[in-house]
Design a protein around this motif. Structure first.
Motif, PDB file in Angstrom:
ATOM      1  N   MET A 219       4.077 -14.851  -1.866  1.00 21.46           N
ATOM      2  CA  MET A 219       3.362 -14.980  -0.620  1.00 21.46           C
ATOM      3  C   MET A 219       3.153 -16.454  -0.247  1.00 21.46           C
ATOM      4  N   ILE A 220       2.791 -17.269  -1.225  1.00 21.48           N
ATOM      5  CA  ILE A 220       2.572 -18.688  -0.970  1.00 21.48           C
ATOM      6  C   ILE A 220       3.874 -19.357  -0.554  1.00 21.48           C
ATOM      7  N   GLU A 221       4.979 -18.932  -1.172  1.00 21.80           N
ATOM      8  CA  GLU A 221       6.280 -19.522  -0.822  1.00 21.80           C
ATOM      9  C   GLU A 221       6.665 -19.201   0.616  1.00 21.80           C
ATOM     10  N   ILE A 222       6.329 -17.989   1.082  1.00 17.94           N
ATOM     11  CA  ILE A 222       6.642 -17.602   2.457  1.00 17.94           C
ATOM     12  C   ILE A 222       5.835 -18.458   3.426  1.00 17.94           C
ATOM     13  N   LEU A 223       4.540 -18.668   3.126  1.00 13.66           N
ATOM     14  CA  LEU A 223       3.710 -19.503   3.984  1.00 13.66           C
ATOM     15  C   LEU A 223       4.232 -20.933   4.024  1.00 13.66           C
ATOM     16  N   LYS A 224       4.626 -21.464   2.882  1.00 11.89           N
ATOM     17  CA  LYS A 224       5.149 -22.829   2.848  1.00 11.89           C
ATOM     18  C   LYS A 224       6.450 -22.918   3.641  1.00 11.89           C
ATOM     19  N   LYS A 225       7.264 -21.861   3.564  1.00 11.64           N
ATOM     20  CA  LYS A 225       8.519 -21.849   4.308  1.00 11.64           C
ATOM     21  C   LYS A 225       8.248 -21.844   5.814  1.00 11.64           C
ATOM     22  N   GLU A 226       7.278 -21.038   6.269  1.00  8.91           N
ATOM     23  CA  GLU A 226       6.929 -20.997   7.685  1.00  8.91           C
ATOM     24  C   GLU A 226       6.378 -22.345   8.144  1.00  8.91           C
ATOM     25  N   GLU A 227       5.532 -22.949   7.331  1.00  8.74           N
ATOM     26  CA  GLU A 227       4.972 -24.258   7.679  1.00  8.74           C
ATOM     27  C   GLU A 227       6.067 -25.315   7.749  1.00  8.74           C
ATOM     28  N   PHE A 228       7.017 -25.236   6.834  1.00  2.00           N
ATOM     29  CA  PHE A 228       8.129 -26.184   6.846  1.00  2.00           C
ATOM     30  C   PHE A 228       8.966 -26.009   8.110  1.00  2.00           C
ATOM     31  N   ILE A 229       9.256 -24.762   8.481  1.00  2.00           N
ATOM     32  CA  ILE A 229      10.059 -24.495   9.680  1.00  2.00           C
ATOM     33  C   ILE A 229       9.319 -24.998  10.927  1.00  2.00           C
ATOM     34  N   ILE A 230       8.017 -24.734  11.016  1.00  3.41           N
ATOM     35  CA  ILE A 230       7.237 -25.202  12.168  1.00  3.41           C
ATOM     36  C   ILE A 230       7.211 -26.724  12.206  1.00  3.41           C
ATOM     37  N   THR A 231       7.106 -27.366  11.030  1.00 11.24           N
ATOM     38  CA  THR A 231       7.123 -28.832  10.965  1.00 11.24           C
ATOM     39  C   THR A 231       8.445 -29.373  11.485  1.00 11.24           C
ATOM     40  N   VAL A 232       9.547 -28.756  11.071  1.00  6.04           N
ATOM     41  CA  VAL A 232      10.869 -29.180  11.540  1.00  6.04           C
ATOM     42  C   VAL A 232      10.971 -29.010  13.058  1.00  6.04           C
ATOM     43  N   ILE A 233      10.451 -27.894  13.572  1.00  4.73           N
ATOM     44  CA  ILE A 233      10.483 -27.658  15.015  1.00  4.73           C
ATOM     45  C   ILE A 233       9.673 -28.723  15.756  1.00  4.73           C
ATOM     46  N   ILE A 234       8.492 -29.070  15.212  1.00  5.50           N
ATOM     47  CA  ILE A 234       7.661 -30.108  15.847  1.00  5.50           C
ATOM     48  C   ILE A 234       8.397 -31.442  15.864  1.00  5.50           C
TER      49      ILE A 234
END
Length: 183
Positions: free
Chosen positions: A1-16
Motif C-alpha cells: 500500500m505504501i509503495e502504491i502511494l509513493k508511486k502516485e506521489e512520484f507520478i504527480i511530482t513528474v506531472i507538476i
C-alpha cells in the motif's frame, strides 16, 4: 500500500515538473513574441522570463511539498515564518513591489523603449535623457552630459513623459518669451 502511494506521489511530482517546464517555455515564447511585436530589447525579455520563472518554480515546489504531504510541524512553521517576514518586508517597502509592477507595465504597454530620448516632467527634478535600460526596479537614464540617472519605475508611470525623438526640448519647456508664434 505504501509503495502504491509513493508511486502516485512520484507520478504527480513528474506531472507538476513537466507542467512547470511547459509553462515556463510558453512564458519565454510569449515574451519573445511580445518583445518582437512591441520592439523591446532582449534584456527586457530575459527579465520578464526570469521573474515569471521565480514565481512559477516557487509554486511548483510548494505543490510538490503538498503532494508528498510533509507533515513536519517545524517545516510548516519555518515556511509560514518566512512568508510572514517577506510579507512584512514588502508591506514596509511597498515601493519595491510597485517598482517591479511598474516594470511589467512599462514592458508591455508604454510607448517608450530603450534608446528613446525622453523628457520627464517633474516640477522638482525635470530630466531630459536617453533611456539606457529598464530594469526590475528602476530605469537607467543618461543625460547629454554623460550623467547616469537611476529613476524609479513607479515614478516614471506617475510623471508625464515626452518622447523627444530629434527635438532638443519638450514643447512644455518652451515659454511664451521664447516662442516666436506667441502673441
Amino acid at each position: 500500500m505504501i509503495e502504491i502511494l509513493k508511486k502516485e506521489e512520484f507520478i504527480i511530482t513528474v506531472i507538476i515538473v513537466i507542467l512547470g517546464i511547459v509553462t515556463h517555455r510558453l512564458i519565454i515564447w510569449s515574451a519573445s513574441k511580445i518583445s518582437e511585436r512591441v520592439s523591446r530589447s532582449e534584456l527586457r525579455k530575459q527579465y520578464v522570463s526570469r521573474y515569471f520563472g521565480y514565481i512559477l518554480w516557487t509554486l511548483c515546489l510548494i505543490s510538490i511539498i503538498l503532494v508528498w504531504g510533509i507533515n513536519n510541524d517545524g517545516f510548516w512553521v519555518a515556511l509560514g515564518s518566512a512568508f510572514a517576514v517577506v510579507g512584512v518586508a514588502l508591506f514596509a517597502n511597498w515601493s519595491i513591489l510597485s517598482n517591479v509592477t511598474a516594470s511589467f507595465i512599462l514592458y508591455f504597454t508604454f510607448p517608450y523603449k530603450i534608446g528613446d530620448r525622453v523628457r520627464i516632467h517633474d516640477k522638482d527634478l525635470p530630466v531630459t535623457a536617453t533611456i539606457k535600460d529598464i530594469k526590475g526596479f528602476y530605469t537607467l537614464l543618461e543625460t547629454s552630459e554623460g550623467e547616469e540617472i537611476t529613476y524609479p519605475n513607479n515614478l516614471l508611470l506617475q510623471k508625464g513623459v515626452s518622447i523627444l525623438h530629434q527635438r532638443k526640448e519638450s514643447i512644455f519647456d518652451i515659454t511664451n518669451e521664447t516662442d516666436p508664434t506667441a502673441t
